[in-house]
Design an enzyme around this catalytic site. Sequence first.
Site, mmCIF file in Angstrom:
data_model
loop_
_atom_site.group_PDB
_atom_site.id
_atom_site.type_symbol
_atom_site.label_atom_id
_atom_site.label_comp_id
_atom_site.label_asym_id
_atom_site.label_seq_id
_atom_site.Cartn_x
_atom_site.Cartn_y
_atom_site.Cartn_z
ATOM 1 N N GLU A 38 0.813 -1.221 0.000
ATOM 2 C CA GLU A 38 0.000 0.000 0.000
ATOM 3 C C GLU A 38 0.847 1.272 0.000
ATOM 4 O O GLU A 38 0.664 2.164 0.832
ATOM 5 C CB GLU A 38 -0.966 -0.012 1.197
ATOM 6 C CG GLU A 38 -1.928 -1.185 1.149
ATOM 7 C CD GLU A 38 -2.863 -1.256 2.352
ATOM 8 O OE1 GLU A 38 -2.799 -0.353 3.214
ATOM 9 O OE2 GLU A 38 -3.645 -2.213 2.432
ATOM 10 N N ASP B 27 -1.070 -3.668 -3.450
ATOM 11 C CA ASP B 27 -1.860 -2.479 -3.115
ATOM 12 C C ASP B 27 -3.347 -2.759 -3.324
ATOM 13 O O ASP B 27 -3.727 -3.715 -3.999
ATOM 14 C CB ASP B 27 -1.446 -1.277 -3.962
ATOM 15 C CG ASP B 27 -1.428 0.013 -3.148
ATOM 16 O OD1 ASP B 27 -2.402 0.259 -2.410
ATOM 17 O OD2 ASP B 27 -0.439 0.756 -3.240
ATOM 18 N N GLU C 79 -5.793 -10.515 -1.681
ATOM 19 C CA GLU C 79 -6.668 -10.347 -0.513
ATOM 20 C C GLU C 79 -8.136 -10.335 -0.936
ATOM 21 O O GLU C 79 -8.919 -9.496 -0.514
ATOM 22 C CB GLU C 79 -6.323 -9.058 0.244
ATOM 23 C CG GLU C 79 -4.872 -8.969 0.681
ATOM 24 C CD GLU C 79 -4.550 -7.707 1.456
ATOM 25 O OE1 GLU C 79 -5.495 -7.070 1.988
ATOM 26 O OE2 GLU C 79 -3.361 -7.354 1.552
#
Length: 1086
Positions: free
Chosen positions: A502, A556, A620
Amino acid sequence: MRGKWLRLCLAAVLIVSLLPGLGAGEWKASAAKAGDILLSHSFEEGTTQGWTARGGVKVDVTAEQAYQGKQSLQTTGRTEAWNGPSLSLTDVVHKNEVVEISGYVKLVAGSAPPDLKFTVERRDRNGDTQYDQVNAAEQVTDQKWVKLQGQYSYEQGSSLLLYLESTDAKAAYLLDEFQIRLVKAAPENPGEPGEAGQALFKAYFEDGNIGNWRARGTEKLEVVSGIGHNSNRSLKTSSRSETYHGPLVEVLPYLQKGSTVHISFWAMYDEGPATQVINGSLEKEFNRDTANLEYAMFASTTLNKGQWKKIEADIIVPAESTGISGLRMYAETPWKQSSEVTETDTIPFYVDDVQITATEAIAIEKNIPDLAKKLGSSYALGAAIDQTALDPKDPHSELLTKHFNSITAGNFMKMDAMQPTEGKFVWSEADKLVNFAAANNMQVRGHTLLWHSQVPDWFFTDPNDPSKPATREQLMQRMKTHIQTIVSRYKGKVHTWDVVNEVISDGGGLRNQASGSKWRDIIGDVDGDGDDSDYIELAFRYAREADPDAVLVINDYGIEGSVSKMNDMVKLVEKLLAKGTPIDAIGFQMHVSMYGPDIKQIREAFNRAAALGVHIQVTELDMSIYSGNSEQEKPVTDEMMLEQAYRYRALFDLFKEFDDRGVMDSVTLWGLADDGTWLDDFPVKGRKDAPLLFDRKLKAKPAYWALVDPSTLPVYRNEWTASQAKVSLPDRKGQEDIIWGAVRALPFSHVIEGAVGTTGEVKTLWDGKQLNLRIEVKDATRLKGDQVEVFVSPEDMTAGKKNSTPKDGQYIFNRDGGKGKDQKLYQVKENKSGYVVYASLPLSSADLAAGKVLSLDFRITDKQPNGKTSIVVWNDVNNQQPQKTENRGKLKLGFDLKHAKVMYGTPTVDGKEDKLWKKAVTITTDVKVTGNSGAKAKAKLLWDEKYLYVLAEVKDPLLSKKSANAHEQDSIELFIDLNKNQTNSYEEDDAQYRVNFDNETSFGGSPRKELFKSATRLTKEGYIVEAAIPLENVRTKESKWIGFDLQVNDDGAGDGKRSSVFMWSDPSGNSYRDTSGFGSLLLMKK
C-alpha cells in the site's frame, strides 16, 4: 424480581457443577415448578424494570394512577399500532415451557377506546421473525383497569420480545401488576454437559456482587441499581480512558476445550452520542504465557443511546492441543490508538445478562469437492488465516487443508508482530505457520515486510532520544535488518513475499507522512536521481539478497477499480524495473463488492500489469455484500448470495483467462469463512458482512458452488433498465438513429456451447408501442445459421400466465436477413467485427409503462468454419429457452432517457448571462437523491473545441458553507464522462468538479484542475454558477456524445449538514464514483 432470582439460583448450581472435579456429568438440577412466578413487575421501585420503547414512544413510570400501589408504567407519544412498551423474554421463557402472561391495562384520560393485546416477536438466529399473539384483544377505556391474560409457549427461536400493541395508533395507556407464571415446565432432559442449549455460564448481577469480573485497565467497575436489562441491576464500567477498557471475566473453567459455544450479553449506554458501537471480544492465553496474549472480536453491534441490545455469536473454544490456558471475554468500544481516542470513545456503559450456552459443534462438509483441486488451475489458491487455523483439531484447519494449497498470515507476520521491540524478533507463530504449510504441502505467502501501518513507532525515532525522528541511515539499516533477518530465516520455505504494501496514496503519487507513511519522507532520494521512491527499491533489493528464489510482490488495494491509482502503480513499477529493481509481480488486493468494479475494468488493469512484464497475484480477495460506506447492516438473503455467487464465477473466469496466458501466479481469499472476515465492523462500525466462499458455520455458500459446479445453482436473474425514447430503424442508407449513442450498452458473453470469442452487446429503449433493440455481435466469419434470438414476455408470465404472441415470446433474427416470420421486425447491418441487429418488437400497451418489468433474454448462435457451433447467452446459463421463462433476466421499463443536444458557442465565464446563452438548451435537476425538498437548479449548456460551458441558476433561500466538508456545503457538482463508457467506476477520462456559491472549488476523479474555470454570483433567490469544463478530442465538424450530470447540494438548515441532493439524471447517489447513471449530451457540430 423473583423470577430472575430463581433463574439465577439455578444458573449458579449449574456453573458450580461444571467446575473441574465437581462431577458435572452426574448433575441434575431441580427446575422451576408449575405455579412459580418467573417475573413480576409492579413498578413501585420507580424504574421501568427493563421495559423499553418499541418505536418512537415514551415509556416511563407515573404516579398518576396505579392498579395496586402508587405507580404504573405509562406509554405516550404513539404514532403506530405496534408502538408501545417492550420487554425481552429471551432469558425468562424457555423452549417448550408453558407460561401465563398477564397484566392490568387502562387508558390515559382522553384516549379513544382501542383493543389491546400482548404479542411476542420471536426471531431465530437467521433473522427470520414470527409474531405470536398471547391473548385475545380486549377493549380498554380510561374508566377502569382491564386484565390481559393468555398462555404462551414456543419450540423454535433464539430471541423473544414481548410488547403491548393497540388497534388505535395514538392511544396512550398504562400497565401495572405485570407477571409471568410458569404453568408447565419443559421436559427434563439436560443430558450430558455441552448439550446444545445448555447454559454453561451466566452473570446477572442481581446479588449486587461483581464476582470474578475485573477491569482491563484503570477503569471503574461497579454493580449499579435502578438500571438493568429485565432487572434492577447491571454491571457499569466508567472512568474509561482507552477504548479497550471494559469488564473482563475468565470463562475457560466452565467450557469444554475444542467445543462450540454461544456467547451473548446485553449492553446499554446513556451518555454521549446518539449511537455507539460495543464489541464483544476474547483474550486468549496459551501455555500460561501472559506476555503474548491474543485478542479477537467475536461480535459487534451499534447501540442506540438508552436502549439495551444483545451482542452474540458462536465461537470455537481452542482445543487442548493449542496449549490454551486462559479464555477471557470482555466488552469494549472499537479500538483506536491512544493518541486518537476521544471522549466519545470512552463513554461509560452497562453490561447485563451475560450467558454462554453449548451449541452444535461447527464442522466442515467433508464430502464436497476440494476447491483447489476442482479448479485445476496452475496458480496457487490460498486463504489468509489467524492462529486458530494452525490447530489440526480446529475445523478451520480442516477447511484450510481441504480446499486451499497456499496460506497467508492475516496479521501475525506484519512488522509489529515480528519485531515489536528493536532487535527482539518473535518467531513462534510464524514458525508454526511455516511448519504447518510444510506438513500439508502448501505454499506460504509472507505478508508483509514493509508497510506504513502496524509498524512499531521505534522504527522512526532516534534510538537515544525518542522525541527525535530517526535519520535516513538509521531507518535504512533498520529496514534492512528487519527484511533480511526474516527472509533469511524462511529462505526456501516462504514462496512469496509482499515486500511493500500500500505505497500508493489515494490522493495520487506515493504515500508520504501526510497520507500516513514516514518511509518516503525520512529516506527520500538516496541516489540523487530526483526521485524519492528509493525506500521501495531498497526493500526489494534487500529481500532478493536474502532469498534469490522467492517471488517478490508490490501489493496495493483499489488498483483494479481506480484508473488513476493504477496509473500511479504502472508509472512506479516501470520506473523501478528500469532501475533493475527485482519486482516479480503486482499484487491486486481485490477487496471488491457485489456491485463493482466491473469485470471489464479489472481485465484492463490486469492487462496493464501484464504489459509491464511482471506477473499478477490476487492477494486479498473478498466480496462485500454492501455497495458502500453509507449502507447500514442488512439481512443476508438467498437472492443476495446467488448474485454474489455469479459475480465470484465471473471473477474466476477472468482469473482463468490470465492463468491460460501464464501470468496469474496466485489467488488468495482474505479469510477462510465469513466468521473471520475483517469486514465485520469495517468500514461501518457494528455492521456484519458475508464476503467469502464459506459461511459462519463453515458451510459452502452458493459462491463456492458457482466455482466447482454451477449447474447446482438456480439461474440468477440479471436486471437491466430500459429508458423511454422513440427510435427508428436505420434509414435506406443504413444510417442508424443518432439517439442510440445516448444509450448505455449491456454486454453479454456467457458461453453455453463452443469456444470463447463471440460476444454480444445490446442497447434497449421502449415507447408506448414497442420494445426497441440494438444488438451488436462480434463474429468475424459470416456463415449460414448465424443468428440472434430474443425471448421477451411480460414478467407476470413467470407466474404461470398464458404465453404471449409469438409463442413463448421467441423472436429469431438471422444474420442474412432471412425469410422468417420476424423478417419485418428487424434489420441487419454488417460492420468490421461482426454485425448489428436493429429490432422493434410490438408489445401490448398494458405491458409498456414505466415501472413495468419484462422477462427478457438473448441468445447468439455462431456457426464456425470448422462446422462447430458456439452459443452465448445473457441470462439463462442452463440454455432452457424458450420454455423456462423463469430463467430469463428482468428488464425494468424506466423513465425518459436523459439526453440533450448542446449547441456550439463560447460565452465569457463571469457569472453573467451572455446573449449566446439564449440559444442554449436547458436542463433541470428534478431527480431526487436524498431529501424530500431542497435547492434545485436550471442549467444551460454550450460547447466549443476546448470546453463544455454550464450556466446554472440555483434556487436556495438560505446559503451555507458551515461544514468543513465541501460536499455538505451549498454547491453544484458537475460530472463528465468524456468517452461515454458509462462504467461502474471512474476511468481516466472521468471527473467531478464542485463549485460552492462562494466560488470555492473541489474535485474528484481525474479532473483537469488547471484548465477548469468558474464564476459565481448571488441572486435574490440563491446563486448562479458559470463554469467551463475542459474537453478533449472533440471536433467541430462532427457531433459527439459525452456523459454528463449536474448535482445540487443543499444545507437547508444551515447547520453544516447536507439535507438534500437533486440531480439531472442519476438517482443512485454514486455519481462521484460511478458514471453509469449519467445523462448524455450530444455536442452538435458547428
